[in-house]
Design a protein around this motif. Sequence first.
Motif: not given
Length: 303
Positions: A37, A112-114, A118-119, A121-122
């Motif tokens: 993730d 991490l899934s929010s 996600r932004r 991590v990207a």
Amino acid sequence: MFRYILLMLVSAGLYAANLRAAESTVDIETAAKIYQDAAVREQVRASLGSMPEHIRQLFSADAAAHLSDAQLKAVTGAAERGFRIDVFEAPALNALAANLDSSTVKKTEAFLSSGLGRRMVAADVALAKQDEATIDKIMNGEITAPSTPQRDALFDKLEHATRSTESTVHIFLSMGQAVAVGTAVGAGRDPAAVEVDARKSGEASRPGLEQNMREPLRRYLAYGYRDLSESDLKHLLAFLESAPGKRYVSAYIASLGAGFDAMGKRCGEQLGESLRELAQAQMSAPAANPPPPLIAAPTPPSP
């Protein structure tokens, strides 16, 4: 090389300092989900292609070693065989699992899934894949992002409150020590004595490295998260300063430390074996030159 190691630690969202033993652990499969993730593999892999050249430059800059072209070629080959994602992942995942607990995993997965997670991590992946020239310009302040006093204050909090510089330098020096010890093992030398010398050298250079890297790290954070709003940064800081957030990043740092130590040791072992073979070949052949010197990892230069 130093700046590239820093990238891997910062761009993965690591902002904690103190490594501590976990009170309980999770299984490898659970740790692998967090690893996936957070896109760790993509970020670490982005650095490995240029690592052999960085390692070669580090050794070639060490005037005390007086390495020949053949020895420098051995350095490059050892780094190619040592700094690989398959060498990194097993110890990294084991350390991550050993330093997480179920409560931390649950809240970390939620973050991490929010949308913000996600932004983040990207942005981490995009920044990790920048070429080295661009990275140097970012850390030197030649490439910057628009900012405000409020944003600057938030990035200062992200860096200072969680001691990211200290953690980064610690892992870098630990990896350098692993290279030195691995070289000793591969060359048939006493690794204990080499480890003591490497640790002393690292500790002597630690204050200067921390001082020199604090501002470049803040610039790197500011540029990498330039598209995150002030509200995003506040929420990110809130997670990282929470009890689960602190445990997550401590586990993450332990994970990266284990992975880079493993690659450093593998590189060192490969290098030690290669240098020993070169020395034996030189001693068995008529030559005017003396056998090559015994070497360990050189002291890292100031960035």
